[in-house]
Scaffold this active site. Sequence first.
Site, mmCIF file in Angstrom:
data_model
loop_
_atom_site.group_PDB
_atom_site.id
_atom_site.type_symbol
_atom_site.label_atom_id
_atom_site.label_comp_id
_atom_site.label_asym_id
_atom_site.label_seq_id
_atom_site.Cartn_x
_atom_site.Cartn_y
_atom_site.Cartn_z
ATOM 1 N N ARG A 288 60.251 94.050 78.944
ATOM 2 C CA ARG A 288 59.146 93.042 79.512
ATOM 3 C C ARG A 288 57.917 92.770 78.667
ATOM 4 O O ARG A 288 57.431 91.871 78.764
ATOM 5 C CB ARG A 288 58.911 93.440 80.854
ATOM 6 N N CYS B 265 47.670 98.575 85.555
ATOM 7 C CA CYS B 265 48.010 97.707 84.215
ATOM 8 C C CYS B 265 46.811 97.574 83.373
ATOM 9 O O CYS B 265 45.844 97.642 83.751
ATOM 10 C CB CYS B 265 48.447 96.139 84.578
#
Length: 502
Positions: free
Chosen positions: A417, A321
Amino acid sequence: MSGFEDGFSAEKLFSQGYSYTYDDVIFLPHFIDFSTDAVSLSTRLSKRVPLSIPCVASPMDTVSESHMAAAMAALGGIGIVHYNCDIDTQASVIRHAKSLQVPIASDAVFKCPEHQIGSVDDFGPSSFVFVSQTGTLTPKLLGYVSKSEWSSMKDDQKEVKIYDYMKSCENKDYYVPWDIDLDKIEAVLEDKQKGFVVLEKEGETVNVVTKDDVERVKGYPKLGSGTVGADKKWMVGAAIGTRESDKERLEHLVKAGANVVVLDSSQGNSIYQLEMIKYVKNTYPELDVVGGNVVTMYQAENLIKAGVDGLRVGMGSGSICTTQEVCAVGRGQATAVYKVSTLAAQHGVPVIADGGISNSGHIVKALVLGASTVMMGSFLAGSTEAPGAYEYRNGRRVKKYRGMGSLEAMTKGSDQRYLGDTAKLKIAQGVVGAVADKGSVLKFIPYTMHAVKQGFQDLGASSLQSAHELLRDNTLRLEARTGAAQIEGGIHGLVSYEKKSF
């Protein structure tokens, strides 16, 4: 020793304005008056979903599909099936996971009838190549080719479609009921003198188990209490987004048997998620809903007021991430877990520590700091049960692992998302990489949980509830670690070494 004290309370340490990761903090040992075997790791994913172990498979398309969800449930944890696919596919994965009563992810290779077998390498570690219309396990096998028989064929005989020389699977001796246990599968293989059996449910293939698979699994630690729902099948979670179309998706997932729903968003404190939480609670009051992701008490409070049954904590802490780098928002995971858990505990809402887990010590820290479970991506990626095929890179056997914020994943739909608009530019908040082959979660998760129990024993906590109480009454003490302390706490000063965890 009046006038002296070791370390800091968690409240004091985490009020100093620093954003701590798991490696930044260390617990000081306490008093032991019980054995490791006496430690209980039973917990809750959400208000009404109990687990035997605090492990959750992350809803990522390179981590959690049917085999992972079934294996995690068999271990006493749970898997959350990703939604980076169409509605029917996600519902099918959930149904398949709940049908895998023997949670073996076979090494078997599947091909379409029109494919060819180019070399013995196409068999991989398996003794068979299986043939189905889709080139996958489901819906029904057409035939198979054994490695030994293929190797004995002449070269010109191999230059045709598999369908032309495969052996049929029509013989009923190959088929057994889907809910048969491992001991009975082994007995059938021995009795029928077959190299494999096909587990079937209502005319469709559920799984294929070979003799090699049985021998491999027999060497794994014995499974404990699995996570089973009211339907006597594995409990499986499902991820959805917060768009209007996700209401239709949720309807199909509930019909497929989803036991809990996770609202999958990188920043959960939004009007879209608040409205979806209320919709789920009003439409499916019997279904627990997990909200997130959040990293602050302010974010968490809004979701708790909306009615969430669990909170997912973490923003930018995953190995793949890049949210903190790209968007300049997030929080060190240790600080985030402690802060959110402190508030959530007052409302009886369990917390899932999502991301940043690289070893058993990180799991101990996450749980003791207030989490009820840990959600893992890279820790499970590369396992036998993770989706995708193995490949070799620089001599190492690896599987692809990608962030749901990577451009590659976002083009399949995961941009939802990140509250993305499909008509606008996509900005990556993750990367695509590869992780080494870890073997089966059925083997390494039990060892990992035993290491976690040893950590709890050193802290004098015989359960998660006990650990949380010791932390909040300031009995457990912590310190921040300098860079040198972190180096000292790891392997150092050696010319070379071999590291084996179990």
